[in-house]
Design an enzyme around this catalytic site. Structure first.
Site, PDB file in Angstrom:
ATOM      1  N   MET D   1      41.722  17.645  31.339  1.00 47.91           N
ATOM      2  CA  MET D   1      42.741  17.735  32.351  1.00 47.91           C
ATOM      3  C   MET D   1      43.940  18.567  31.938  1.00 47.91           C
ATOM      4  O   MET D   1      44.967  18.459  32.593  1.00 47.91           O
ATOM      5  CB  MET D   1      43.218  16.326  32.665  1.00 47.91           C
ATOM      6  N   PRO D   2      43.797  19.352  30.873  1.00 51.52           N
ATOM      7  CA  PRO D   2      45.011  20.097  30.493  1.00 51.52           C
ATOM      8  C   PRO D   2      45.474  21.031  31.616  1.00 51.52           C
ATOM      9  O   PRO D   2      44.652  21.536  32.389  1.00 51.52           O
ATOM     10  CB  PRO D   2      44.559  20.933  29.286  1.00 51.52           C
ATOM     11  N   VAL D   3      46.769  21.217  31.679  1.00 53.42           N
ATOM     12  CA  VAL D   3      47.368  22.202  32.580  1.00 53.42           C
ATOM     13  C   VAL D   3      48.205  23.139  31.712  1.00 53.42           C
ATOM     14  O   VAL D   3      49.137  22.699  31.040  1.00 53.42           O
ATOM     15  CB  VAL D   3      48.255  21.538  33.647  1.00 53.42           C
ATOM     16  N   HIS D  48      43.096  23.694  33.737  1.00 56.54           N
ATOM     17  CA  HIS D  48      43.700  24.579  34.737  1.00 56.54           C
ATOM     18  C   HIS D  48      44.710  25.478  34.041  1.00 56.54           C
ATOM     19  O   HIS D  48      45.476  25.016  33.193  1.00 56.54           O
ATOM     20  CB  HIS D  48      44.409  23.756  35.827  1.00 56.54           C
TER      21      HIS D  48
ATOM     22  N   LYS F   7      50.191  21.201  28.825  1.00 52.88           N
ATOM     23  CA  LYS F   7      50.319  19.764  29.088  1.00 52.88           C
ATOM     24  C   LYS F   7      48.957  19.106  28.891  1.00 52.88           C
ATOM     25  O   LYS F   7      47.975  19.521  29.517  1.00 52.88           O
ATOM     26  CB  LYS F   7      50.800  19.513  30.520  1.00 52.88           C
TER      27      LYS F   7
END
Lengths: 75, 75, 75, 75, 75, 75
Positions: D1-3, D48, F7
């Site tokens: 789920m990194p952004v 993402h 993040k």
């Protein structure tokens, strides 16, 4: 004093549109502000919502530009 | 190494302008960088300032797009 | 309605401190808010300032964690 | 789920270009996604990447707009 | 693929709490994701929501740290 | 002058770890900085990388807190 940032690709919700409409933006702003009022009791006038539209070639997913990844996925 | 992001609506400070001018941007960059030097002793050349102008229909306040909210407030 | 985000490493300005002090944070908030009033005529009560302190091992510069890079640079 | 958000100035890598090309953007997306897979074992399809191009007059460095600072530095 | 960031002060909604509860966070996540499904037809599993709690001394409003500004306002 | 923000959830890559290790952070910083050098010719010392670890209850995906969504998905 919440500050909410919504990042989405610059695309329309119907084939004839190139971007999010002003009505859709207003609905997002209203919905998020009311959610923060309901859940955290933040007064409407203390919430700021910033919508950032990102060109599809600037958004990556699955190691690819978003549109290519979606195409690959739908195959 | 500070990184400062300034988000403002894309509007002019006088009625004939549609956006922040290059001079105003330079004044923001200078002012913020000097503030970080003065308060936290950060060398000027280690500070980055990024100004993000946001279309007024993409900025929500008081549950409404910003211009509508301002109109409502001033009544 | 400006929203200003200031990202700095979590460090003190003197050897005996581990982080930015409350007084320094207040000075940053005051300085940035007055700058936006002066340059863009934004009322003080419309400006939000968010200070984000980042652990030094989470900040990279020059391809290295920030403290290592600074050490290398000062040699 | 990194952004992952990559902010760069809107400039070309060669004198005839005004901005980052689609190929360069795709290379950044691929490289960052593979790095997160390799280092943190994040599946490609959970990462993402958002590339934000910033006009050079909106980017400050050394207390000046970026282009002015670079000119000064190179003298 | 929307990415929504919600920044709020680290405070409880009742006097006995020091921060946002896990239930309140889950309600924000659910509400924002459903809003994006409803308004922009984004599938639930494509939306990411990141909640960032900010210490009150790190949040400035009205030129002051947020708690001081609120105190001043309520007088 | 690129600024890259990564993040990720605050989790370890092995069951005995609670968070990203300093070695993993250094590998991310090195990898991202070299990528920007390679693709956009940005000098290593002009790139800043900021890693933000987010508690799993503060990260939403699929309309749920991330850990619940993952559990649901793996069933």
């Amino acid at each position: 004093m919440p500050v909410v940032t919504i990042k989405v690709t610059r695309e329309g919700t119907t084939p004839d549109r190139q971007s999010v409409t002003a009505e859709e933006k207003a609905a997002l702003i209203k919905g998020v502000s009311e959610l923060l009022l309901e859940v955290l009791h933040k007064p409407l006038d203390s919430t700021h919502v910033i919508i950032e539209e990102v060109d599809t070639e600037n958004w990556g997913w699955g190691g690819l530009p978003a549109l290519e990844y979606r195409k690959q996925r739908s195959q």
